[in-house]
Structure formats: structure tokens, C-alpha cells
Scaffold this active site. Structure first.
Site, PDB file in Angstrom:
ATOM      1  N   HIS A   1       0.828  -1.223   0.000  1.00 37.60           N
ATOM      2  CA  HIS A   1       0.000   0.000   0.000  1.00 37.60           C
ATOM      3  C   HIS A   1       0.850   1.256   0.000  1.00 37.60           C
ATOM      4  O   HIS A   1       0.336   2.370   0.044  1.00 37.60           O
ATOM      5  CB  HIS A   1      -0.956  -0.003   1.189  1.00 37.60           C
ATOM      6  CG  HIS A   1      -0.380   0.496   2.492  1.00 37.60           C
ATOM      7  ND1 HIS A   1       0.824   0.065   2.995  1.00 37.60           N
ATOM      8  CD2 HIS A   1      -0.870   1.390   3.388  1.00 37.60           C
ATOM      9  CE1 HIS A   1       1.049   0.669   4.153  1.00 37.60           C
ATOM     10  NE2 HIS A   1       0.048   1.482   4.417  1.00 37.60           N
TER      11      HIS A   1
ATOM     12  N   ALA B   1       5.377   2.645   0.467  1.00 34.29           N
ATOM     13  CA  ALA B   1       6.777   2.264   0.642  1.00 34.29           C
ATOM     14  C   ALA B   1       6.982   1.510   1.946  1.00 34.29           C
ATOM     15  O   ALA B   1       7.805   0.607   2.030  1.00 34.29           O
ATOM     16  CB  ALA B   1       7.659   3.513   0.613  1.00 34.29           C
TER      17      ALA B   1
END
Length: 482
Positions: A398, A400
Site C-alpha cells: 500500500h 513504501a
């Protein structure tokens, strides 16, 4: 120098959020005070991995006892309420193993041993959370785990693509900056003085369920607000390298408006209320206590499912209110809007049977399903198209993912370093604290490399004007309407 160990460090090692943490801190600092932190961590890992072996240890026994499961009730589940984990967990696939901290791994191992678990996967941005790790995906049989969804139910991304010359972002920066400031409110307690109109607030559940009825007024005043933490609203440059039939936007450069936020106090209250009920009904061992579930055959399970979906609809409405304001001020309708939840549970088919798929900080990536995976306030985000990979349960990361906790970021990142990084990337930041600085996050390019088998990149978003809550924001103020 005497040994000092923090609760955050213990959680990062995989220790559950339970009474074992203060016990472990006390034992290590009292009996191992002259050990290095690395030596102490090795000892703690060994106890966590095999608590039975230390159940009679002269000094480590108190830690081991807190880690060992209590004997199950002779009356079994439903009477005594105590539930044992399976000895062997289900297999789960791990994407980007080298990028994932041990705390997240231990949480996923605990989830894999739930009696209701069917399949699982861990995304490359995964890190320690409550219940499921953030970046954890878990499919269950006829059961929903409130903390498997998360506190911010329906936390999501929404991107509007406008056919506007990207030079405008520089030449009319003051205009875009003003519009960001007026489109939404940031802060955990932020409320509008005058509520927005949206059909989601007329949902009959607000009048039928006592919990939701009590939350209706506040939810209405928070409709279109954005919260705090890593939530943001930003303008940037969209690059579509080639025309894709699913995205249906011609190759070229565009102005993008991207938002990230969830269901505000509404979702948080639903999560806390039903997690408490789930824990009362099913008392799990400490390492899995926050993974207590509700069966969809139970009244409480049905109630949670309905409330969760309403919170998801509410989160979507918040984004749509914000994007409608921006579109009105720009005098343009978006060419395309791309959006997706990443804290939610869905009924899906897996291995020819219906399961409940929890995506706690994970993006749906079914075949040709569009989504957005952001980077950081300076790193690019990506418009992606799912490949429908069963190994990841049709999921992708979703974002980094954090590599520093908020506390670590505040202690290790300077304002000057953040200022220099923003200047290097030509990003204008409105609000935003050191806890959300780019250095606190993993390299999004590396994360994307680890999930090439899960998604195709069909567009790139480069942030240019970013609005966040920031440490300086009074997070309980009652803001006026924009």
C-alpha cells in the site's frame, strides 16, 4: 554504560503488546545490565522463539512465563472463551523478505496459526502494527478480525487526473497552494463548523445501530476532513508512458490531485468497539490477542461487517467531497479517477471457496484492478494494474512502508535535512513533521521491484505541492469551514 531497552525495540523484535514487555525490560536491565544491546537482543530473540526452553531458567523464567500460552479452558471456546493457536501455521508467501523487520514476521506467524486462517501473504512494505502487521494479508473462513482490518477502516487512496499543463503547478503555485489549504482540514480532532451534504450520512444504519447513532453527528462534521499521521492531499505531475486499455488515459503528462485518508473517528470507534467484543468472546494467547475474530454467523460479526462497510463508504465519501471541491476550483472535471481501499476486508473466492480477505495496509491487485501505491512526500507514487496473482491473494503493497518508527524519525532526522531533501526534489511542503520525512520510509523503487509479479505500472505520480497535518498543527481544534 548500563543497558536500556525500550518497549518499541521489544515490539520490533516481535514481542506482543502485553504484560511481557515491562517484565522483559525489567529482567534485562536488572540481570543483563552490562551486556551490549546486540547481546541482549540475541537473548530476547532466543526466549521469544522457544519460551518453553526457558520456563525454568534462573533469570529468564519471568519472560518465558509471560510468553507461554495459558492452559485452555476445559469448557472450550464459547464457554470459557479461551482459544488455542494451531501448532503449525498455514503457509504464507513473503515478498521482499530482506525489507521486512522481525516484528512484522512474528505477527504474521502468529496470524498464520489462527484456527480460522486459510491463506496469507506479507507485502514488501510490511512493518509492525497491531493485530496483523501493516502490509499483512490474511484470508479466513467465515470470520472477520477487526484488528485485521485496522483502526482506520477504509483508509484509502484517491487520484484525480486533470488535463492541465504541468507547467501550471510552477507558474500558478500560489493558486494550487491556496486550494490545498481550503479543500480539507487536517488534525485528528478537526471538524467543520458546517457539515457537508452527502448521501452516505443518510444510511439507515446510522439510525438503527446504537453505536453508529452516537457517532453520526461527529462523523458528519468530519466529512471531507483528512486526519493526521501519514494522511495527505497533494498536487503533482502524472506521467502516463503508454496508453493502457484499463486506465484509459492517453500517453502524456497531466496534473494529478492525490489524497490519502480514511474513516476518521467513525472507523476508529467501530474498530475499538468490536475488537473489545471479539476479545471477550475469544481469548487468544498473548502474541495473538489482537487477532480475536467474530464469526459472520454471530450477531456481533454481522454488525461489524455492516459497520465496516459503512465506514468504507464514509471514507470514500470524504475523498469525493475533497476532490469535488478541487475540481470546482480548477473549473475542470477529472479525466479519470482512480481509487482503492487498503484497510478493509472483502468476501472473495480463494481455492474455489468463499473467504474473508483482510488487507491491513495492502492494495487490492486482482486481474486488471487499478490502484495507487504512494511513495513519500518526495518519492514518486505509482498507478498500478493488478495481475491477479494468487500467491499474494490478489494483493500488493500500500506504499513504501516505514523503516523508522515515528519516535526514531523525530530523534534522528533534522529540520535542515528535511528542508534540503524537499529542495532537492522541488517539493513545497505545507505542514508535515519530521515523523513523516522521506528518510523514515523504505525506498519505493525497491519495494516496487519486489512486487513486479503482482502489478504492472501504468502511470507515475511525482508530488510537487504536499499538504499534511504536521507536528505544529493543533490536532484537537475545531476548524471553520473552508
Amino acid at each position: 554504560m548500563k543497558l536500556k531497552i525500550s518497549a518499541k525495540e521489544l515490539r520490533a523484535l516481535g514481542y506482543p503488546e502485553s504484560p511481557v514487555i515491562p517484565v522483559a525490560m525489567n529482567v534485562m536491565e536488572k540481570h543483563f545490565k552490562h551486556h551490549t544491546k546486540e547481546e541482549a537482543f540475541d537473548i530476547l530473540k532466543a526466549v521469544l522463539q522457544s519460551p518453553k526452553e526457558y520456563a525454568t531458567h534462573e533469570t529468564l523464567q519471568p519472560i518465558a512465563e509471560k510468553l507461554l500460552p495459558k492452559a485452555p479452558s476445559p469448557f472450550g471456546e464459547g464457554v470459557g472463551g479461551e482459544v488455542s493457536l494451531n501448532k503449525e501455521g498455514i503457509h504464507f508467501n513473503i515478498f521482499g523478505r530482506d525489507e521486512i523487520e522481525e516484528g512484522a514476521m512474528h505477527q504474521m506467524y502468529a496470524a498464520s496459526k489462527l484456527p480460522v486462517a486459510v491463506a496469507g501473504a506479507l507485502m514488501p512494505d510490511a512493518h509492525h502494527g497491531y493485530g496483523l502487521p501493516i502490509g499483512g494479508v490474511l484470508a479466513t473462513e467465515n470470520a472477520v478480525i477487526p484488528y485485521g482490518v485496522g483502526v482506520d477502516i477504509g483508509c484509502r487512496m484517491c487520484l484525480s487526473i486533470f488535463d492541465i499543463d504541468v507547467k501550471d503547478l510552477t507558474q500558478r503555485e500560489a493558486f494550487f497552494t491556496r486550494e490545498l489549504g481550503e479543500a480539507t482540514l487536517f488534525g485528528s480532532g478537526a471538524q467543520f463548523q458546517r457539515a457537508e451534504e452527502h448521501e452516505v450520512m443518510d444510511n439507515k444504519l446510522f439510525y438503527e445501530m446504537p453505536l453508529l447513532k452516537n457517532l453520526h453527528g461527529r462523523a458528519w462534521k468530519q466529512l471531507g476532513s483528512s486526519g493526521s499521521g501519514n494522511h495527505f492531499a497533494e498536487f503533482g505531475i502524472i506521467e502516463v508512458p503508454a496508453t493502457d486499455a484499463t486506465l484509459n488515459v492517453s500517453a502524456g503528462m497531466y496534473v494529478g490531485f492525490l489524497t490519502h485518508s480514511g474513516s476518521r473517528a467513525l472507523g476508529a470507534n467501530i474498530a475499538q468497539h468490536y475488537t473489545k467484543i471479539a476479545k471477550q468472546k475469544r481469548r487468544l494467547p498473548q502474541e495473538a490477542a489482537n487477532l480475536a475474530w467474530l464469526s459472520l454467523d454471530e450477531a456481533e460479526g454481522t454488525e461489524y461487517w455492516l459497520a465496516m462497510n459503512l465506514a468504507g463508504d464514509y471514507a470514500s465519501a470524504c475523498h469525493h467531497v475533497i476532490h469535488a471541491k478541487i475540481a470546482k476550483q480548477l473549473g475542470r472535471k477529472p479525466m479519470k479517477m482512480v481509487e482503492n481501499h487498503h484497510n478493509f476486508a472483502w468476501k472473495e473466492m480463494y481455492d474455489n471457496k468463499e473467504v474473508i480477505v483482510h488487507r491491513k495496509g495492502a492494495t487490492p491487485a486482482g486481474k486488471n484492478v487499478l490502484g495507487i501505491i504512494p511513495g513519500s512526500m518526495t518519492a514518486p507514487g505509482f498507478i498500478v494494474k493488478g495481475k491477479g496473482e494468487e500467491a499474494s491473494i490478489n494483493s500488493a503493497s500500500h506504499g513504501a512502508g516505514r523503516k523508522m518508527s515515528r519516535t526514531q524519525a523525530m530523534a534522528n532526522i533534522t529540520h535542515n535535512a528535511l528542508k534540503e531533501e524537499l529542495a532537492r526534489h522541488n517539493v513545497k511542503l505545507l505542514g508535515g513533521g519530521l515523523d513523516e520525512a522521506p528518510f523514515a520510509y523504505k525506498d519505493i523503487e525497491v519495494v516496487m521491484q519486489h512486487q513486479k509479479a503482482l502489478v504492472d505500472v501504468v502511470g507515475k505520480f511525482t508530488p510537487k505541492i504536499v499538504k499534511m497535518c504536521g507536528a505544529e498543527t493543533n490536532r484537537t481544534r475545531k476548524n471553520s469551514e473552508p
